[in-house]
Design a protein around this motif. Structure first.
Motif, PDB file in Angstrom:
ATOM      1  N   TRP A 150       0.802  -1.131   0.109  1.00  0.00           N
ATOM      2  CA  TRP A 150      -0.078   0.002  -0.044  1.00  0.00           C
ATOM      3  C   TRP A 150       0.808   1.324   0.016  1.00  0.00           C
ATOM      4  CZ3 TRP A 150      -2.486  -2.703   4.524  1.00  0.00           C
ATOM      5  CH2 TRP A 150      -3.338  -3.929   4.216  1.00  0.00           C
ATOM      6  N   TRP A 153       2.349   1.542  -3.696  1.00  0.00           N
ATOM      7  CA  TRP A 153       1.354   1.935  -4.537  1.00  0.00           C
ATOM      8  C   TRP A 153       0.523   3.039  -4.548  1.00  0.00           C
ATOM      9  CZ3 TRP A 153      -1.806  -3.527  -5.508  1.00  0.00           C
ATOM     10  CH2 TRP A 153      -1.057  -4.360  -6.092  1.00  0.00           C
ATOM     11  N   LEU A 154       0.105   3.537  -3.299  1.00  0.00           N
ATOM     12  CA  LEU A 154      -0.589   4.618  -3.054  1.00  0.00           C
ATOM     13  C   LEU A 154      -0.233   5.804  -2.769  1.00  0.00           C
ATOM     14  CD1 LEU A 154      -3.560   2.452  -1.058  1.00  0.00           C
ATOM     15  CD2 LEU A 154      -3.751   3.167  -3.630  1.00  0.00           C
ATOM     16  N   PRO A 199      -4.638  -6.082  -2.831  1.00  0.00           N
ATOM     17  CA  PRO A 199      -5.262  -5.016  -3.934  1.00  0.00           C
ATOM     18  C   PRO A 199      -6.232  -4.702  -3.585  1.00  0.00           C
ATOM     19  CG  PRO A 199      -4.562  -7.314  -4.871  1.00  0.00           C
ATOM     20  CD  PRO A 199      -4.020  -7.239  -3.297  1.00  0.00           C
ATOM     21  N   ILE A 200      -7.274  -5.408  -3.187  1.00  0.00           N
ATOM     22  CA  ILE A 200      -8.605  -5.297  -2.763  1.00  0.00           C
ATOM     23  C   ILE A 200      -8.690  -3.824  -1.939  1.00  0.00           C
ATOM     24  CG2 ILE A 200     -10.795  -5.942  -1.746  1.00  0.00           C
ATOM     25  CD1 ILE A 200     -10.408  -8.515  -3.139  1.00  0.00           C
ATOM     26  N   TRP A 203      -7.494  -0.832  -3.638  1.00  0.00           N
ATOM     27  CA  TRP A 203      -8.317  -0.171  -4.332  1.00  0.00           C
ATOM     28  C   TRP A 203      -9.344   0.628  -3.651  1.00  0.00           C
ATOM     29  CZ3 TRP A 203     -13.706  -1.726  -4.448  1.00  0.00           C
ATOM     30  CH2 TRP A 203     -14.377  -0.975  -5.463  1.00  0.00           C
ATOM     31  N   HIS A 204      -9.826  -0.146  -2.438  1.00  0.00           N
ATOM     32  CA  HIS A 204     -10.809   0.493  -1.507  1.00  0.00           C
ATOM     33  C   HIS A 204     -10.498   1.726  -0.974  1.00  0.00           C
ATOM     34  CE1 HIS A 204     -14.202   0.681   1.212  1.00  0.00           C
ATOM     35  NE2 HIS A 204     -13.161   0.942   2.275  1.00  0.00           N
ATOM     36  N   ARG A 206      -8.130   3.957  -1.777  1.00  0.00           N
ATOM     37  CA  ARG A 206      -7.894   4.761  -3.008  1.00  0.00           C
ATOM     38  C   ARG A 206      -9.357   5.351  -3.556  1.00  0.00           C
ATOM     39  NH1 ARG A 206      -3.709   6.223  -6.671  1.00  0.00           N
ATOM     40  NH2 ARG A 206      -4.503   8.055  -7.752  1.00  0.00           N
ATOM     41  N   ARG A 207     -10.227   4.530  -3.680  1.00  0.00           N
ATOM     42  CA  ARG A 207     -11.590   5.143  -4.325  1.00  0.00           C
ATOM     43  C   ARG A 207     -12.078   5.900  -3.146  1.00  0.00           C
ATOM     44  NH1 ARG A 207     -16.810   3.273  -3.795  1.00  0.00           N
ATOM     45  NH2 ARG A 207     -16.397   1.499  -2.409  1.00  0.00           N
TER      46      ARG A 207
END
Length: 238
Positions: A150, A153-154, A199-200, A203-204, A206-207
């Protein structure tokens, strides 16, 4: 070795020798988070195994008590903060971020902590009944690979803890710990679901939030631990 000591000091309440460290050393310690998770798993599994000599529920309670004691409830705080922020999300993102920054725990946070504790207790009971103590050792280890991914990536949500770790992580660190997890999955192949859960969660957050923070890391670790407990139990049932 300094990085390992700092990681264990940060993520656990285990007594460790005092070391002199600067901000760079502290950031680099994130590379050792999975190793600190392995220490947590050893203590949790050991406590559950000892308690199981009385009965399975005592084993589950002993494991849960050790899990909370050794981590100091560090990650539960992040779970509570995100639950409170999520409860405010029906208004706007600014309100969500304001609630996330509030140090007080609201009703959503209290409910989230209660549900997490109950879920872990019930799932630990199942792990004890099935004798899945080796797999239990690896769950906190697998969950703490998440923060490395995380962080890489984020984008950091703000100039806080997550931002300090960002420059210290490289893909090779994730690859090495991932390889160890793959090797350890012979204990329970369901541990490999960590590669899907990570990754789930990325994604959460980040969204919903736009980036990662210390709270995002803590909540992700807690939810991955519970998810892996459930996945291993389900896999063992078939």
């Amino acid at each position: 070795m300094k990085g390992l000591i700092l990681a264990i000091q940060f993520l656990t309440r285990l007594p460790m020798p005092r070391v002199t460290a600067n901000d760079t050393d502290f950031a680099a310690s994130m590379r050792w988070f999975p190793a600190a998770g392995l220490a947590v798993g050893l203590f949790v599994s050991g406590a559950a195994w000892l308690g199981a000599h009385i009965d399975p529920w005592t084993g589950a309670l002993a494991g849960l008590a050790m899990w909370t004691l050794i981590t100091g409830g560090l990650h539960l705080d992040g779970l509570a903060d995100l639950a409170d922020a999520g409860g405010a999300a029906h208004k706007d993102r600014e309100r969500l971020l304001a609630v996330l920054a509030d140090p007080h725990v609201g009703s959503f946070g209290v409910v989230a902590i209660a549900l997490q504790i109950v879920a872990k207790l019930i799932l630990l009971h199942g792990m004890v009944m099935a004798g899945l103590f080796p797999a239990l050792i690896l769950i906190p280890f697998a969950a703490r690979i998440g923060p490395l991914v995380w962080t890489l990536w984020l984008p950091p949500l703000h100039a806080g803890l997550a931002a300090r770790f960002r420059d210290a992580i490289r893909p090779v660190h994730i690859a090495l710990w991932g390889a160890i997890l793959i090797a350890g999955a012979w204990v329970s192949p369901a541990l490999l679901l960590a590669f899907l859960m990570i990754p789930i969660w990325a994604w959460h957050v980040r969204r919903r939030l736009g980036g990662i923070s210390g709270d995002g890391h803590g909540a992700g670790i807690e939810l991955m631990e519970t998810g892996l407990l459930a996945a291993i139990l389900a896999a063992n049932a078939y």
